[in-house]
Enzyme design. Structure first.
Site, PDB file in Angstrom:
ATOM      1  N   SER A  72      25.120   2.855 -21.145  1.00 33.75           N
ATOM      2  CA  SER A  72      25.490   1.465 -21.409  1.00 33.75           C
ATOM      3  C   SER A  72      25.030   1.026 -22.794  1.00 33.75           C
ATOM      4  O   SER A  72      25.444  -0.036 -23.259  1.00 33.75           O
ATOM      5  CB  SER A  72      24.839   0.567 -20.363  1.00 33.75           C
ATOM      6  N   CYS A 104      23.062   7.690 -17.841  1.00 35.12           N
ATOM      7  CA  CYS A 104      22.760   6.345 -17.355  1.00 35.12           C
ATOM      8  C   CYS A 104      22.622   6.456 -15.839  1.00 35.12           C
ATOM      9  O   CYS A 104      23.541   6.949 -15.169  1.00 35.12           O
ATOM     10  CB  CYS A 104      23.908   5.413 -17.720  1.00 35.12           C
ATOM     11  N   CYS A 155      15.672   5.004 -15.227  1.00 39.57           N
ATOM     12  CA  CYS A 155      16.616   4.345 -16.133  1.00 39.57           C
ATOM     13  C   CYS A 155      16.373   4.991 -17.482  1.00 39.57           C
ATOM     14  O   CYS A 155      15.207   5.156 -17.888  1.00 39.57           O
ATOM     15  CB  CYS A 155      16.337   2.843 -16.185  1.00 39.57           C
TER      16      CYS A 155
END
Ligand code: DGL
Length: 314
Positions: free
Chosen positions: A20, A82, A211
């Protein structure tokens, strides 16, 4: 003879990687270190970052759009760097594209299962990743006896994306330590303690940074959870999986191949070049802007049908 020519052509194709935003560069960096002969095409979907708070169907659509963009650039393998996008759309992407697609959740879970001694693991990630239960499922597929504690820490993504923009140079950790933390609202340290101290107190010996933005805060997170908790990022294990997959298929680039690197963003290309250089710790030479509308236009009838079928399946 013909097979050899096809194989040689395949070996020279780049690896496609996306996230992202900037976080996936932590994975790209590991892949580039592990596989110095491979070409890279990286796309950071900065204009639509963060993915974490978005619904699963929307993220699945983004996965297909970016996968289609990467395959149009003729990549030989796709890495979804991601966790949120891996949790939402890995299976769909694997069904939709002809090249192997590797996510970061399974490699992170594997590294955690290997590392934990007391078989009690924590996971932090975005709301999307934690709500999906993807880490719990992946850990239990490897060792059903491991206890998993999951906490969504979406604020950490903001700290990385904002902190890198507010700090002019150096690493994010240096900027935080130099007083940058006080310019964030709320400041990072107390917010991080609130998330992490109960997790550390629960008795975990291993914490998955679930993450790809979080390895950029590794020192700070490590200070809060203490030396008794081992931090795991999926980057190293993902790079190993990419290397193994390419080796098994005979698709590794020949030694000494000239490396081609393309970094693309749906945001500002010049900004991405500067921030990317700081995250990677090496120069990002080329950065190109890809409009979101271009990505959106890539969902053809076949991909729309694959998306609809996947959504129907749940
Ligand atoms: N880097 C992404 C991940 O690993 C998430 C950041 C976001 O919310 O967009 O989940």
């Amino acid at each position: 003879m013909r097979v050899t020519a096809i194989l040689r052509a395949m070996q020279k194709l780049p690896i496609g990687i996306f996230d992202s935003g900037l976080g996936g560069l932590t994975v790209a960096g590991e892949i580039m270190r592990a596989l110095p002969d491979e070409g890279i095409v990286y796309l950071g979907d900065t204009a639509r970052c963060p993915y974490g708070p978005r619904g699963r169907d929307e993220v699945r659509r983004f996965v297909l759009e970016i996968g289609a963009w990467l395959t149009s650039r003729q990549v030989k393998l796709i890495v979804i760097a991601c966790n949120t996008a891996s949790a939402a759309g890995l299976a769909l992407a694997q069904r939709a594209f002809d090249v192997p697609v590797i996510g970061v959740v399974e490699p992170g879970a594997r590294a955690a299962v290997k590392a934990t001694v007391n078989r009690h693991v924590g996971v932090i990630g975005t709301v999307g990743t934690i709500a999906s239960g993807a880490y719990r499922t992946a850990v239990h597929a490897l060792d059903a006896g491991v206890r998993v504690e999951s906490v969504a820490t979406p604020y950490f993504v903001d700290v990385v994306e904002q902190g890198l923009r507010l700090g002019e140079q150096g690493t994010l950790e240096e900027w935080l330590a130099d007083g940058g933390d006080r310019t964030l609202d709320p400041p990072f340290e107390p917010a991080a303690r609130e998330y992490l101290e109960p997790l550390a107190a629960s008795g975990i010996d291993t914490l998955v940074l679930g993450c790809t933005h979080f390895p950029l805060l590794e020192e700070s997170i490590g200070r809060i959870v203490g030396p008794g908790v081992r931090l795991i990022s999926s980057a190293g294990e993902t790079a190993r999986e990419v290397a193994d997959t390419l080796a098994m298929r005979g698709h590794l680039a020949p030694k000494g191949s000239p490396r081609r690197e393309v970094f693309a963003t749906t945001g500002d290309a010049e900004e991405f070049r500067g921030l990317g250089t700081r995250v990677l710790g090496r120069p990002v030479e080329t950065s190109v802007h890809v409009p979101v509308t271009e990505l959106e236009s890539l969902l053809d009838v076949r991909l729309e049908a694959a998306l609809a079928a996947d959504i129907q399946e749940g």
